[in-house]
Design an enzyme around this catalytic site. Structure first.
Site, PDB file in Angstrom:
ATOM      1  N   LYS A  62       0.833  -1.209   0.000  1.00 55.75           N
ATOM      2  CA  LYS A  62       0.000   0.000   0.000  1.00 55.75           C
ATOM      3  C   LYS A  62       0.868   1.260   0.000  1.00 55.75           C
ATOM      4  O   LYS A  62       0.396   2.337  -0.352  1.00 55.75           O
ATOM      5  CB  LYS A  62      -0.912   0.000   1.232  1.00 55.75           C
ATOM      6  CG  LYS A  62      -1.879  -1.177   1.305  1.00 55.75           C
ATOM      7  CD  LYS A  62      -2.807  -0.991   2.505  1.00 55.75           C
ATOM      8  CE  LYS A  62      -3.648  -2.244   2.742  1.00 55.75           C
ATOM      9  NZ  LYS A  62      -2.862  -3.328   3.334  1.00 55.75           N
TER      10      LYS A  62
ATOM     11  N   PHE B  49      12.698  -5.792   3.652  1.00 60.91           N
ATOM     12  CA  PHE B  49      13.664  -6.603   4.410  1.00 60.91           C
ATOM     13  C   PHE B  49      12.957  -7.409   5.496  1.00 60.91           C
ATOM     14  O   PHE B  49      13.150  -8.623   5.623  1.00 60.91           O
ATOM     15  CB  PHE B  49      14.724  -5.661   5.004  1.00 60.91           C
ATOM     16  CG  PHE B  49      15.452  -6.166   6.213  1.00 60.91           C
ATOM     17  CD1 PHE B  49      16.103  -7.390   6.212  1.00 60.91           C
ATOM     18  CD2 PHE B  49      15.504  -5.394   7.375  1.00 60.91           C
ATOM     19  CE1 PHE B  49      16.791  -7.845   7.345  1.00 60.91           C
ATOM     20  CE2 PHE B  49      16.186  -5.831   8.499  1.00 60.91           C
ATOM     21  CZ  PHE B  49      16.828  -7.062   8.490  1.00 60.91           C
TER      22      PHE B  49
ATOM     23  N   ASP C 148      10.430 -12.379   7.490  1.00 61.68           N
ATOM     24  CA  ASP C 148       9.278 -12.813   8.279  1.00 61.68           C
ATOM     25  C   ASP C 148       8.538 -13.956   7.586  1.00 61.68           C
ATOM     26  O   ASP C 148       8.100 -14.911   8.238  1.00 61.68           O
ATOM     27  CB  ASP C 148       8.332 -11.636   8.507  1.00 61.68           C
ATOM     28  CG  ASP C 148       7.180 -11.983   9.431  1.00 61.68           C
ATOM     29  OD1 ASP C 148       7.424 -12.197  10.628  1.00 61.68           O
ATOM     30  OD2 ASP C 148       6.030 -12.054   8.951  1.00 61.68           O
TER      31      ASP C 148
ATOM     32  N   ASP D 104       7.778 -17.539   9.262  1.00 59.02           N
ATOM     33  CA  ASP D 104       6.393 -17.968   9.475  1.00 59.02           C
ATOM     34  C   ASP D 104       5.942 -19.042   8.488  1.00 59.02           C
ATOM     35  O   ASP D 104       4.803 -19.509   8.570  1.00 59.02           O
ATOM     36  CB  ASP D 104       5.451 -16.775   9.348  1.00 59.02           C
ATOM     37  CG  ASP D 104       5.532 -15.830  10.540  1.00 59.02           C
ATOM     38  OD1 ASP D 104       6.175 -16.211  11.537  1.00 59.02           O
ATOM     39  OD2 ASP D 104       4.961 -14.731  10.474  1.00 59.02           O
TER      40      ASP D 104
ATOM     41  N   ARG E 229       2.136 -13.236  -0.278  1.00 59.20           N
ATOM     42  CA  ARG E 229       2.339 -11.897   0.257  1.00 59.20           C
ATOM     43  C   ARG E 229       1.972 -10.908  -0.842  1.00 59.20           C
ATOM     44  O   ARG E 229       2.450 -11.001  -1.956  1.00 59.20           O
ATOM     45  CB  ARG E 229       3.804 -11.703   0.673  1.00 59.20           C
ATOM     46  CG  ARG E 229       4.209 -10.305   1.030  1.00 59.20           C
ATOM     47  CD  ARG E 229       3.675  -9.848   2.366  1.00 59.20           C
ATOM     48  NE  ARG E 229       4.255 -10.588   3.483  1.00 59.20           N
ATOM     49  CZ  ARG E 229       3.933 -10.345   4.754  1.00 59.20           C
ATOM     50  NH1 ARG E 229       3.031  -9.428   5.051  1.00 59.20           N
ATOM     51  NH2 ARG E 229       4.489 -11.055   5.726  1.00 59.20           N
TER      52      ARG E 229
ATOM     53  N   ASP F   2       7.576 -12.112  19.355  1.00 59.84           N
ATOM     54  CA  ASP F   2       6.511 -12.806  18.629  1.00 59.84           C
ATOM     55  C   ASP F   2       6.865 -14.276  18.419  1.00 59.84           C
ATOM     56  O   ASP F   2       6.054 -15.177  18.675  1.00 59.84           O
ATOM     57  CB  ASP F   2       6.290 -12.114  17.281  1.00 59.84           C
ATOM     58  CG  ASP F   2       5.068 -12.637  16.546  1.00 59.84           C
ATOM     59  OD1 ASP F   2       4.121 -13.110  17.207  1.00 59.84           O
ATOM     60  OD2 ASP F   2       5.059 -12.570  15.302  1.00 59.84           O
TER      61      ASP F   2
ATOM     62  N   LYS G 160       7.149  -4.811  17.599  1.00 56.42           N
ATOM     63  CA  LYS G 160       7.222  -5.422  16.272  1.00 56.42           C
ATOM     64  C   LYS G 160       6.638  -4.540  15.175  1.00 56.42           C
ATOM     65  O   LYS G 160       7.130  -4.549  14.040  1.00 56.42           O
ATOM     66  CB  LYS G 160       6.497  -6.770  16.274  1.00 56.42           C
ATOM     67  CG  LYS G 160       6.559  -7.485  14.933  1.00 56.42           C
ATOM     68  CD  LYS G 160       5.781  -8.791  14.922  1.00 56.42           C
ATOM     69  CE  LYS G 160       5.812  -9.419  13.541  1.00 56.42           C
ATOM     70  NZ  LYS G 160       5.002 -10.654  13.468  1.00 56.42           N
TER      71      LYS G 160
ATOM     72  N   PHE H  36      -3.566  -1.165  14.653  1.00 57.95           N
ATOM     73  CA  PHE H  36      -3.236  -1.753  13.358  1.00 57.95           C
ATOM     74  C   PHE H  36      -2.946  -3.250  13.477  1.00 57.95           C
ATOM     75  O   PHE H  36      -3.429  -4.059  12.687  1.00 57.95           O
ATOM     76  CB  PHE H  36      -2.017  -1.026  12.780  1.00 57.95           C
ATOM     77  CG  PHE H  36      -1.552  -1.537  11.441  1.00 57.95           C
ATOM     78  CD1 PHE H  36      -2.114  -1.056  10.276  1.00 57.95           C
ATOM     79  CD2 PHE H  36      -0.536  -2.478  11.350  1.00 57.95           C
ATOM     80  CE1 PHE H  36      -1.674  -1.516   9.027  1.00 57.95           C
ATOM     81  CE2 PHE H  36      -0.099  -2.950  10.125  1.00 57.95           C
ATOM     82  CZ  PHE H  36      -0.670  -2.459   8.961  1.00 57.95           C
TER      83      PHE H  36
ATOM     84  N   ASP I 247      -4.729  -6.595  12.024  1.00 54.09           N
ATOM     85  CA  ASP I 247      -4.033  -7.651  11.281  1.00 54.09           C
ATOM     86  C   ASP I 247      -4.419  -9.030  11.807  1.00 54.09           C
ATOM     87  O   ASP I 247      -4.633  -9.965  11.028  1.00 54.09           O
ATOM     88  CB  ASP I 247      -2.514  -7.463  11.399  1.00 54.09           C
ATOM     89  CG  ASP I 247      -1.889  -6.968  10.113  1.00 54.09           C
ATOM     90  OD1 ASP I 247      -2.625  -6.415   9.273  1.00 54.09           O
ATOM     91  OD2 ASP I 247      -0.673  -7.116   9.951  1.00 54.09           O
ATOM     92  N   ASP I 248      -4.485  -9.153  13.129  1.00 52.57           N
ATOM     93  CA  ASP I 248      -4.859 -10.434  13.731  1.00 52.57           C
ATOM     94  C   ASP I 248      -6.271 -10.833  13.325  1.00 52.57           C
ATOM     95  O   ASP I 248      -6.541 -12.002  13.009  1.00 52.57           O
ATOM     96  CB  ASP I 248      -4.775 -10.346  15.258  1.00 52.57           C
ATOM     97  CG  ASP I 248      -3.351 -10.225  15.770  1.00 52.57           C
ATOM     98  OD1 ASP I 248      -2.411 -10.415  14.977  1.00 52.57           O
ATOM     99  OD2 ASP I 248      -3.181  -9.957  16.972  1.00 52.57           O
TER     100      ASP I 248
END
Length: 349
Positions: free
Chosen positions: A50, A93, A98, A102, A107, A169, A196, A235, A239-240
């Protein structure tokens, strides 16, 4: 800030990319294949989000001069755009690394970089190159600027902070099948959100704009940090929620928080109201890569009315942030805060 501003911002990315091409040829004796590889990584990973973080720096510069009855010069807008792209390189980066940690699949609507057959775990080094390019671009365009040292230090400080947040996390996740509900507390959750996400996604672009425009008042930086951390908490809780209930066609990402055994807003809120039998249900189904068990957890969330609770949570944070923004005094333009809040409130991706 409309599509024209975004288009102008993307033009600066092309300018910076052309500069990187020239610098690579000047500094390194590389085969053409290596040049092409680095440029592909940049093009694949940097400009497709975005771009809110980067555009925020530009917005701040416009707001700062508008508050003085002036128009930001083309030079200032270019400098703000360069800083904005430095954030987007930092974001790239973080995201490349990440996604590997994960084991993510997609993405931004495309396969994660490491998932490309010809890339694989070479993406670990690619993430390091993306971070290094940030500092090459920063040095090239700001080395003689009065604010260079402050900006340089800020990027290092925020990178360290974010990596600590990522550590929190990752270490909050137990091995698959080993669920410890006692670790899923609000205090642990907010700590992860703060380090994070909040610092690099919200405070960094605002603070960069402040340094660029010559703001020195330490209290204004503290106020910015306070507001931006609240935005980051909102935010990340979004996301969660989106990870669980969002549409991958809209989000561009397949959510995996439940099977990854993550400490999220949803599981923390569920534990606040769950009965003993419902907590047992969570223990038996959370943190397991099994579609049926994931479905059980989602159904439990719905039965606990978490979607409705999230709407209330989002509205509460929005009201809190508006109140804090309205209380800002001094030479700090508040339009940028409203710009950020508008971007994130009731978002679906």
């Amino acid at each position: 800030m409309g599509s024209d501003a975004r288009g102008e911002f993307l033009c600066v990315f092309k300018t910076l990319t052309d500069g990187v091409k020239d610098d690579l040829r000047t500094r390194f004796d590389l085969p053409e294949e290596a040049h092409a590889y680095i440029l592909r990584s940049m093009e694949y990973n940097v400009p497709h989000g975005k771009l809110n973080r980067g555009l925020t720096v530009v917005q701040f510069a416009r707001d700062f001069y508008a508050a003085k009855g002036q128009t930001a010069s083309d030079e200032v807008i270019f400098q703000a755009s360069v800083l904005g792209w430095c954030i987007e390189y930092l974001q790239a980066f973080f995201l490349v690394a990440d996604d590997i940690m994960d084991a993510s699949i997609t993405r931004r609507g495309q396969p994660c970089f490491y998932k490309l057959p010809e890339i694989g775990l070479k993406a670990v080094n690619d993430s390091i190159v993306l971070e290094a390019l940030l500092y090459e671009i920063l040095r090239k365009h700001f080395r003689s600027a009065q604010c260079y040292q402050d900006i340089f230090d800020l990027f290092h400080e925020i990178t360290f902070t974010t990596s600590v947040g990522q550590l929190l996390d990752l270490t909050s996740q137990k091995e698959q099948g080993d669920v410890d509900l006692s670790t899923f507390t609000e205090a642990n959750l907010v700590r992860i959100y703060k380090y994070k996400t909040a610092y690099y996604s919200f405070y960094l672009p605002v603070a960069l704009g402040m340094h660029l425009c010559g703001i020195k008042d330490a209290e204004l930086f503290d106020t910015a940090k306070d507001i931006c951390i609240d935005m980051g908490v909102l935010f990340q809780s979004q996301d969660d929620y989106i990870d669980c209930f969002g549409d991958p066609k809209t989000t561009g990402k397949i959510g995996t928080d439940i099977e990854d055994n993550k400490c999220t807003w949803l599981v923390v809120e569920a534990l606040k109201v769950a009965s003993p039998s419902e907590k047992t249900l969570l223990e038996d189904n959370y943190g397991r890569p099994d579609e049926a068990k994931v479905a059980v957890v989602k159904k439990l969330y719905e039965s606990l009315e978490l979607p409705a609770k999230f709407v209330a949570h989002e509205s509460e944070y929005h009201a809190r942030l508006v109140s804090k923004i309205d209380a800002v005094e001094g030479q700090m333009p508040t339009g940028t805060y409203h710009f950020l809040l508008k971007k994130i409130f009731k978002r679906s991706s």
